[in-house]
Design a protein around this motif. Sequence first.
Motif, PDB file in Angstrom:
ATOM      1  N   HIS A 414       0.857  -1.183   0.000  1.00  0.00           N
ATOM      2  CA  HIS A 414       0.000   0.000   0.000  1.00  0.00           C
ATOM      3  C   HIS A 414       0.896   1.238   0.000  1.00  0.00           C
ATOM      4  O   HIS A 414       1.766   1.394   0.864  1.00  0.00           O
ATOM      5  N   SER A 477      -9.443   9.343  -8.474  1.00  0.00           N
ATOM      6  CA  SER A 477      -9.931   8.125  -7.832  1.00  0.00           C
ATOM      7  C   SER A 477     -10.755   8.476  -6.608  1.00  0.00           C
ATOM      8  O   SER A 477     -10.374   9.331  -5.811  1.00  0.00           O
ATOM      9  N   ARG A 478     -11.884   7.793  -6.457  1.00  0.00           N
ATOM     10  CA  ARG A 478     -12.688   7.921  -5.235  1.00  0.00           C
ATOM     11  C   ARG A 478     -12.357   6.799  -4.256  1.00  0.00           C
ATOM     12  O   ARG A 478     -12.871   6.765  -3.152  1.00  0.00           O
ATOM     13  N   ARG A 479     -11.472   5.903  -4.684  1.00  0.00           N
ATOM     14  CA  ARG A 479     -11.132   4.754  -3.846  1.00  0.00           C
ATOM     15  C   ARG A 479     -10.132   5.126  -2.772  1.00  0.00           C
ATOM     16  O   ARG A 479     -10.177   4.593  -1.664  1.00  0.00           O
ATOM     17  N   TYR A 480      -9.204   6.033  -3.107  1.00  0.00           N
ATOM     18  CA  TYR A 480      -8.128   6.367  -2.183  1.00  0.00           C
ATOM     19  C   TYR A 480      -8.308   7.776  -1.620  1.00  0.00           C
ATOM     20  O   TYR A 480      -8.790   8.672  -2.316  1.00  0.00           O
ATOM     21  N   ALA A 485      -5.006   7.997  -8.164  1.00  0.00           N
ATOM     22  CA  ALA A 485      -4.442   6.642  -8.154  1.00  0.00           C
ATOM     23  C   ALA A 485      -3.397   6.547  -9.255  1.00  0.00           C
ATOM     24  O   ALA A 485      -3.525   7.161 -10.315  1.00  0.00           O
TER      25      ALA A 485
END
Length: 510
Positions: A414, A477-480, A485
């Motif tokens: 990560h 990115s909405r993930r991080y 990203a």
Amino acid sequence: MQLARVIETSAAVAATRSRTAKTALLADTLREAAQGGDPRLTEVVADYLAGVLPQRTVGVGYRGLSALPDPAEESTLEVLEVDAALESLRGLAGSGSAAARSAAVGALFVRATGDEQRWLVGLITGELRQGAGDGVLMPAIAQAADVPEVLVRRAVMLAGYAGPVARAALDGGAEALEEIRLEVGRPLRPMLAGSEPDVGAALAAASGAEVALDAKLDGIRLQAHLDRAADVPVRLFTRSLDEITDRLPEVVEAIAGLDASTAVLDGEVIALQDDGRPHPFQVTGARTASSADPATLATRTPVTTYLFDLLHLDGRDLVDEPASERWAVLQALAPGLSVERITTTDAARAQAFFDDVLAQGHEGVVVKDPQAVYAAGRRGAGWVKVKPRRTADLVVLGVEWGSGRRQGWLSNIHLAARDPESGELVMVGKTFKGMTDAILTWQTERFLALETSREGHVVHVRPEQVVEIAYDGVQTSRRYPGGIALRFARVLRYRDDKGPEEVDTLDRLK
């Protein structure tokens, strides 16, 4: 053959690092399947061992598999029973299909043991990792059928998947493999490119021979099939052989406008801005994503079609023709759709073309051998991509335990950059690429020493270790938490000469 036998082989293949042992395990199971008397069994077993659904999709995702019945105590499922159940599942559509699909999933999984349930979930969702990729499955088919591996590789290229090839090889031998031909409407595996760090290195590898340079676009690789006699005259497939015809009506229109009865073309589609520069990759990706709603496509950014190869035209297969011949026929067929290309032996001209392509906002170039045949499904010297390498120094926040060949090692790291405003370390991606066995061994010891806590398969670590990462680009990115990203991130080296306070910032990555 029981499903448990396939899972047993899958587990054994995942547990060994020996390519020879993997090949032997797979070959034994394929032979056993062929002795079952039903050629379909061989095909299904080969696909299952490759982690592939023969149906490709059955209309069920993670949500539909989130509430499974209690597992069975004993293994009773047969491979062809599972195949029939999944085929039936794929056919459910229309009013009441959601309830029927849920009932069908329950009926299948209630007969599966715990191991079988976990394995089936991985198979259906495409997340099965068992170490049986093409590199061992194709030689295993050759070994099981006692046929030359080169015939297996060519047949898989033309058929697209290993299952039908395994069936042909074990049922009919070399003669059956030689009968497998390119079929318009059935996707074949795309040719892939090797890589070099710069144009000079790519030209040096060509040893002074004339090469072609294609502009490399950061779009979606597309294989287009035209057959005017078919119910669906134009069909479009991605590099993973998924059909996306209904998502790209403007591409269908462009291919339908070609003066040909049958054709198979290789190319790229990309969303361009008004000034001709490319939109960020995500804009193009949104057009081909599985979640794209065909009913809303008219409101989405249109894509432009670029073609760079021709594999079939009006009954003539071209895959074994030199690239220069394929390109000449393509140029005559679709001059307005052909990708920008030069042919040269001059390093200065090649570099100038590369620089111009980058200035247009594109990824780089692909250096191609004009004499190369279309060698689908593997990377070779016929095509070599050259892209500028971007790097960043980031800090590791956590690591995930590996699976398959990487079982027992800490693998997926990560990555975090520093927020210049708050000073916080903010996650911007993960990667497990670029790691040798030596790196995996070292980082497992290193990160276990830095461990602060665990959450499932994730080991959280003190943010002390800096790693140099190469990446192709940055996307939103909405993930991080960082809102971005990294695309195609891979490890270059661990840096003990830098501390976490020296890592790159979010602003620099943006």
